[in-house]
Design an enzyme around this catalytic site. Sequence first.
Site, PDB file in Angstrom:
ATOM      1  N   HIS A 422       0.814  -1.412  -0.129  1.00 14.44           N
ATOM      2  CA  HIS A 422       0.106  -0.033  -0.028  1.00 14.44           C
ATOM      3  C   HIS A 422       0.910   1.089  -0.026  1.00 14.44           C
ATOM      4  CE1 HIS A 422      -3.298   2.500   0.667  1.00 14.44           C
ATOM      5  NE2 HIS A 422      -3.203   2.811   1.898  1.00 14.44           N
ATOM      6  N   HIS A 458      -1.174   8.583  -5.254  1.00 12.98           N
ATOM      7  CA  HIS A 458      -2.357   7.687  -4.414  1.00 12.98           C
ATOM      8  C   HIS A 458      -3.472   7.722  -5.369  1.00 12.98           C
ATOM      9  CE1 HIS A 458      -4.325   5.546  -1.737  1.00 12.98           C
ATOM     10  NE2 HIS A 458      -4.171   5.976  -0.651  1.00 12.98           N
TER      11      HIS A 458
END
Length: 531
Positions: A422, A458
């Site tokens: 992530h 992101h």
Amino acid sequence: MGSSAMSSWLMSACMRVGCGKENEKVLFECSSISSKPESGWGSAACRSSSCGSIRRSIGLSSSDSGFVDNGFSSLSGSGNAVPCRRRSKSSAVTHSEVMAAVVQPAMEVATKKKPSTKERRVVVTGMGVATPVGHEPDVYYENLLEGVSGISDIETFDCSQFPTRIAGEIKSFSTDGWIAPKLSKRMDKFMLYMLTAGKKALADGGINNDLMDAMDKKKCGVLIGSAMGGMKVFNDAIEALRISYKKMNPFCVPFATTNMGSAILAMDLGWMGPNYSISTACATSNFCILSAANHIIRGEADVMLCGGSDAAIIPIGLGGFVACRALSQRNKDPTKASRPWDSGRDGFVMGEGAGVLLLEELEHAKRRGANIYAEFLGGSFTCDAYHMTEPHPEGTGVILCIEKALAQSGVSREDVNYINAHATSTPAGDLKEYQALVHCFGQNPELRVNSTKSMIGHLLGAAGGVEAVATVQAIRTGWVHPNINLENPSDGVDLKFLVGPKKERVDIKVALSNSFGFGGHNSSILFAPYK
């Protein structure tokens, strides 16, 4: 509904109804639904709407437990009384007997009707993307392998007054040939990215119009989510409302809701299977992918389009994350701003786009001669239950999620040798995930870990989708992309697990992709080469 709750509900549904054969001692002891007994039926009467609803809810036929079938209506029906057999005066019933009569038949019927799903395997047969570094899976991944950054100055609006003025912004995007021009002008960009990437995934999977016509559309579904939804459409509606409601876009509500992208794509394709969206912040795509795979495993679908899409690089989106103090302010050097695990990281960089996978039941894919890219093994969800935006300080939710994903998939820790993390470039998040990965896989010397966000930023709800595509591409090509901007690792971060500044050759056994979101949402999904 729990057994005790079911019994309590039934006890209040009818007035003292005895249902059974002459020699059976089965009785529902209930109070009347209405304030007074139905005339003509004595003390053993019930309303057909209730009895029928009860009978259907517990899976009983007209012959089971003596229920009389006389055209039972639903709860919204007329409620004509239907007689049931009276019990004998010597009969008696206990609470446990009611539970046995109600719960056990329901469980037996449900078990008999449940389809066998053990042999249903799920494979990836198509991919579609819209990203800051390419809108085709191969172009996108080639740029990742070369370490190309998609972070640059924001151009779509004046952000000179913001402390952050950079993002992974898509500079040019065409819907020609994919979306009707009239819709393209009205839709929010998150829908445009989603619909285009979804249709490209179909095309990539070799599903053309002729094949589409031959498919069972009742077994085809769409599950593509969004963290933020149609923010620009909603914001424009607010601005119009300042003048008059008459100036508002009549499509402002449907085009702002997160589910409508999936719905419109299904309408366009005529797919009548599972169709909805999930919104779990930046874990959205993984939640959608795993849920879509489960529909296939359970036999509810043969084909699913799944993933995520977001387009929040607008003033209100940028301002919101600035207010959270979550964004990097490295405006003078945009391509260096997203730097997961580096000691100089100062926040994440917003991105936009979509990532969609075409998942398919293995035998269905083989029958049509599909090109199988990888196999989806499974995954898991957990919640930190700790803080809205901060990870749990001990990483317990992440560790639990990874361990559950391995257990659910039947994969050993030793077999996982590639992880698409992530890793957003935030001080706390990167370190906690790294520690969780070392806890779970630190004994594996072959482990390689990278972060796609180092190059594209992101993408919020779309992050897991584009990272799943990168993970599948790594399996296909045998190459994993670099971590750019990792120059001085943070204290406690060992570079031996992290991919360096250049792409690396890896013979992937099992790949894991993590996505976590505000609210403490954790998700881990697993892919492997198809064998």
